[in-house]
Design a protein around this motif. Structure first.
Motif, PDB file in Angstrom:
ATOM      1  N   UNK A 182     -50.716 -86.256 -10.511  1.00 38.04           N
ATOM      2  CA  UNK A 182     -50.804 -84.913  -9.964  1.00 38.04           C
ATOM      3  C   UNK A 182     -52.241 -84.647  -9.543  1.00 38.04           C
ATOM      4  N   UNK A 183     -52.405 -83.643  -8.711  1.00 39.64           N
ATOM      5  CA  UNK A 183     -53.751 -83.238  -8.332  1.00 39.64           C
ATOM      6  C   UNK A 183     -53.725 -81.764  -7.954  1.00 39.64           C
ATOM      7  N   UNK A 184     -54.853 -81.252  -7.484  1.00 33.28           N
ATOM      8  CA  UNK A 184     -54.911 -79.838  -7.170  1.00 33.28           C
ATOM      9  C   UNK A 184     -56.105 -79.491  -6.315  1.00 33.28           C
ATOM     10  N   UNK A 185     -56.153 -78.229  -5.879  1.00 31.47           N
ATOM     11  CA  UNK A 185     -57.274 -77.703  -5.100  1.00 31.47           C
ATOM     12  C   UNK A 185     -57.640 -76.339  -5.663  1.00 31.47           C
ATOM     13  N   UNK A 186     -58.927 -76.152  -5.947  1.00 30.09           N
ATOM     14  CA  UNK A 186     -59.429 -74.867  -6.405  1.00 30.09           C
ATOM     15  C   UNK A 186     -60.272 -74.258  -5.291  1.00 30.09           C
ATOM     16  N   UNK A 187     -60.089 -72.965  -5.071  1.00 29.49           N
ATOM     17  CA  UNK A 187     -60.786 -72.266  -4.007  1.00 29.49           C
ATOM     18  C   UNK A 187     -61.737 -71.212  -4.579  1.00 29.49           C
TER      19      UNK A 187
END
Length: 480
Positions: free
Chosen positions: A115-120
């Motif tokens: 899994x992975x992700x993006x933080x803004x």
């Protein structure tokens, strides 16, 4: 007429959506198009006037490809991209805060490598839940190109600015004579942390470095890692043992015996070091925060940094002084400027792992005691947590709703050993306080299909047993 991408469709079709902190999903679902669309929606809806953006990532094998998709979206909008390379999430966030520009961090934090992700981040820090809604409801033009062809060359400035934050606040050579182990695994902060500790005078022992990604969860330290901690402390005669999760916004701190400290205890001690007046923390954190009597205000929230930040902002607006926040995972947030020994520490309203590490080490040196003595000085309430993996969110929600609906359901699932329930807290999931003083808290994870369980009692062993027993009974009776 140009094609359009509806973010609601992206979330529905891919399963990639916002969790407790940032967009998360399976790597196989986080395609170039999906990541490009989320980034474009952020830039279009949240920071439409921005001319520059800072981007960075953790050490997951999938992260560099996702960065290329995020960069492509920024280039479409004609923005200057400052590529910070692999670095801690709080380092990128702090740099963006100083430069007053938005930032994008590609990381799945502590969740498994598939899994992975993006933080803004806006120029003021993490995006809010309202910002998440604006992104999810956005419509962006589909240009058909979702990956940048530009070779990204990293700059060191963001990491240098982050390092200077601590060098200005903590005393020179204050770790002289200390022997500190750094459990490196695949933490993006492993080299930075080693160098910083050495600059403060510590002798650093490198431990457990690996090129494969290790999903360290600072809220649920595995039995294997607990054994490793004790073995390392004994073998290398350590004064402390330090580590982080994958993107280094959650600390893992072990004392001289190799025992890992709970994140909420770390947060409490860090807040004491700063002489904070107002503490904002989720309902899952230890009640020792109130019982210690060190803080004028303790404000409880749902689990997740956006909720903590929102209440911190409320406290700051009400002109409450010395505002900090932390979660049970140990990630520490600073709401305003603090002064200690004539040195200033500015705000960083996003989770940080390095500050609590240095604060606890400094506190122990000032008091001339080992790290173990710091936690021993607190009210003796003990917490433990664990989770059931591959437990669908819908099933978690149904189980919690059933428990909240009747005393009989609680008896059926959890048993009668702890007496009657004297308080139900539904702030986040279901937190039950029993007449015996035990606390059991169940909630679905916001990042993965998992059921999380937290327990708090007057005994460390009983807290662990309570978590284990609760999850086992859920496995047996959880078809509800």
């Amino acid at each position: 007429m140009s094609k359009r991408i509806y973010l609601e469709d992206i979330a529905k079709d891919s399963g990639v959506r916002f969790g407790t902190s940032g967009v998360r999903g399976l790597v196989t679902d986080m395609t170039d198009r999906v990541c490009w669309a989320y980034t474009m929606a952020f830039l279009q809806e949240v920071v439409p006037g921005a001319k520059r953006v800072a981007v960075g990532h953790d050490l997951r094998p999938s992260s560099p490809a996702i960065i290329q998709a995020c960069t492509a979206a920024a280039q479409v909008r004609g923005m200057e991209v400052i590529y910070a390379g692999a670095l801690p999430t709080p380092a990128l966030a702090y740099y963006a805060l100083q430069e007053q520009i938005p930032a994008i961090m590609v990381t799945g934090s502590h969740i498994p490598f598939d899994r992975n992700g993006i933080k803004f981040y806006t120029e003021e820090g993490e995006i809010s839940k309202n910002h998440e809604t604006a992104i999810t409801q956005a419509v962006v033009s589909d240009i058909g190109v979702y990956r940048s062809a530009m070779k990204l060359i990293s700059v060191s400035t963001p990491l240098d600015v982050y390092r200077e934050r601590y060098q200005r606040f903590f005393p020179e050579n204050f770790l002289g004579g200390q022997r500190i182990g750094v459990y490196e695994h695949s933490s993006v902060a492993r080299d930075f942390l080693t160098k910083l500790l050495q600059q403060f005078g510590a002798e650093v022992v490198s431990l457990g470095r690996t090129n494969s990604f290790v999903p360290i969860d600072t809220e649920a330290v595995s039995e294997e890692e607990q054994v490793l901690g004790r073995e390392w402390a004994n073998t290398h005669r350590l004064d402390a043992l330090l580590s982080t999760d994958g993107d280094a916004d959650r600390p893992l701190i072990g004392n001289e015996t190799g025992r890992w400290l709970r994140g909420d205890v770390v947060g409490l001690l860090c807040a004491q070091y700063l002489d904070a007046h107002t503490v904002v923390t989720p309902v899952s954190s230890t009640t020792a925060i109130e019982r210690c009597g060190a803080f004028a205000h303790v404000m409880r929230t749902k689990i997740g940094s956006p909720y903590v930040i929102s209440v911190m902002q409320t406290a700051l607006a009400a002109e409450k002084g010395g505002v900090v926040g932390f979660e049970a995972n140990g990630g520490f947030l600073v709401g305003n400027t603090f002064e200690r020994n004539s040195c200033m520490l500015g705000p960083l309203p996003t989770r940080d792992a390095v500050l609590p590490m240095l604060a606890l080490l400094a506190l122990a040196r000032e008091q001339d005691v080992p790290l173990s003595a710091l936690s021993a000085s607190l009210p003796q309430r003990f917490t433990a947590s664990d989770r059931i993996k591959e437990f669908p969110t819908e099933r978690s929600q149904a189980l919690i709703a059933n428990l909240a609906s009747s005393h009989q359901a609680i008896v059926t699932v959890l048993g009668e050993a702890w007496g009657n329930v004297v308080n139900q807290d539904k702030t986040d999931g279901l937190r039950l306080t029993f007449a015996s003083g035990q606390i059991i808290h169940l909630r679905p994870s916001g990042n993965a299909p998992e059921l999380r369980c937290y327990a708090e009692t007057d005994s460390e062993e009983q807290a662990k047993e309570l978590v284990g027993m609760t999850l086992e009974r859920v496995r047996i009776t959880g078809e509800i």
